[in-house]
Write a protein that holds these residues in place. Structure first.
Motif, mmCIF file in Angstrom:
data_model
loop_
_atom_site.group_PDB
_atom_site.id
_atom_site.type_symbol
_atom_site.label_atom_id
_atom_site.label_comp_id
_atom_site.label_asym_id
_atom_site.label_seq_id
_atom_site.Cartn_x
_atom_site.Cartn_y
_atom_site.Cartn_z
ATOM 1 N N ASN A 1 9.679 5.914 1.373
ATOM 2 C CA ASN A 1 8.846 6.531 0.333
ATOM 3 C C ASN A 1 7.354 6.445 0.659
ATOM 4 O O ASN A 1 6.512 6.809 -0.158
ATOM 5 N N GLY A 2 7.032 5.924 1.861
ATOM 6 C CA GLY A 2 5.629 5.849 2.285
ATOM 7 C C GLY A 2 4.941 4.550 1.942
ATOM 8 O O GLY A 2 3.761 4.362 2.261
ATOM 9 N N THR A 3 5.651 3.634 1.298
ATOM 10 C CA THR A 3 5.071 2.344 0.947
ATOM 11 C C THR A 3 5.095 1.402 2.149
ATOM 12 O O THR A 3 6.115 1.267 2.817
ATOM 13 N N THR A 4 3.955 0.782 2.413
ATOM 14 C CA THR A 4 3.856 -0.184 3.509
ATOM 15 C C THR A 4 3.575 -1.570 2.932
ATOM 16 O O THR A 4 2.637 -1.742 2.157
ATOM 17 N N ASN B 1 0.819 -1.209 0.000
ATOM 18 C CA ASN B 1 0.000 0.000 0.000
ATOM 19 C C ASN B 1 0.851 1.257 0.000
ATOM 20 O O ASN B 1 1.824 1.367 0.741
ATOM 21 N N ASN B 2 0.473 2.193 -0.878
ATOM 22 C CA ASN B 2 1.038 3.538 -0.876
ATOM 23 C C ASN B 2 -0.095 4.476 -1.261
ATOM 24 O O ASN B 2 -0.419 4.628 -2.443
ATOM 25 N N THR C 1 7.771 -0.597 6.537
ATOM 26 C CA THR C 1 7.453 0.761 6.101
ATOM 27 C C THR C 1 8.671 1.360 5.422
ATOM 28 O O THR C 1 9.755 1.429 6.010
ATOM 29 N N GLU D 1 -0.456 7.723 -1.211
ATOM 30 C CA GLU D 1 -0.125 8.900 -2.014
ATOM 31 C C GLU D 1 0.007 8.556 -3.491
ATOM 32 O O GLU D 1 -0.347 9.345 -4.365
#
Length: 216
Positions: free
Chosen positions: A177-180, A53-54, A174, A56
């Motif tokens: 770049n904000g990707t989990t 999940n990202n 995490t 943004e």
């Protein structure tokens, strides 16, 4: 007064360091228990859920997969492909394309392979205890891993461990770049009866089925 404030500051700093060290040692001990438990099994079969999940970037991918591990060898199914490692070569089989890619074992020791899925945390990280969650009556202890390498693309990893079985239940990675990326273990089976040819690639079979074989 200045000396008193300085003394209190040093005392509080020392206490914080002591708590942090205890926290770190507790986390390290728990991870060592997990490692010893994993290494005690002849083989392991894991069925898992994978979520990337990202928000943004508007990315949300979800899939299920499974992997069977025995020593360094593994057989995994995910993203519509099968990957087999027989101890020397990696075979990636994509039925949709009727294609098989054969590669020599990766020389990248840092690469996270299915064989390292349950032991990757032992090196290259700082540890600390995080939250305790109750998941359907199971106590899940989370350990927070922070990469020692400051240039790592990973911000941190939360490793959820079943307090009773010492099996890994969840991995939440995490990125900076904000990707989990979240891997949740649905079933964790050990010491199964495996076929003697489970980790053997039959090239002739795939050729007869019309698969294109790529050797790198």
């Amino acid at each position: 007064m200045k000396k008193l404030i300085l003394a209190l500051t040093l005392l509080l700093s020392f206490n914080s360091l002591t708590i942090s060290a205890q926290n770190s040692e507790e986390a390290k001990a728990l991870l060592e228990d997990v490692y010893n438990k994993v290494k005690s099994y002849d083989n392991i079969h894991v069925d898992f859920k994978y979520v990337l999940n990202n928000s943004e970037a508007g990315i949300n991918q979800e899939t299920r997969g499974d992997v069977t591990l025995q020593g360094d060898k593994y057989l995994g199914n995910f993203f519509g492909a099968t990957q087999l490692y027989d101890g020397s070569k990696v075979y990636t089989i994509v039925p949709e394309n009727e294609e098989v890619t054969i590669e020599d074992k990766s020389n990248d020791e840092n690469a996270l392979t299915p064989a390292k899925m349950l032991t990757f945390y032992r090196e290259g990280h700082n540890y600390e205890m995080d939250i305790l969650q109750n998941v359907n009556g199971r106590k899940i202890l989370f350990v927070k891993l922070t990469p020692i390498d400051t240039n790592s693309e990973i911000k941190n990893i939360l490793l959820g461990i079943d307090a009773e079985t010492k099996h890994i239940y969840k991995v939440i990675e995490t990125g900076k770049n904000g990707t989990t990326t979240t891997i949740t273990v649905n079933t964790f089976k050990t010491d199964q009866t495996l076929s003697k040819t489970l980790f053997t690639f039959d090239e002739a079979k795939y050729k007869s089925d019309g698969y294109y074989i790529i050797k790198n």
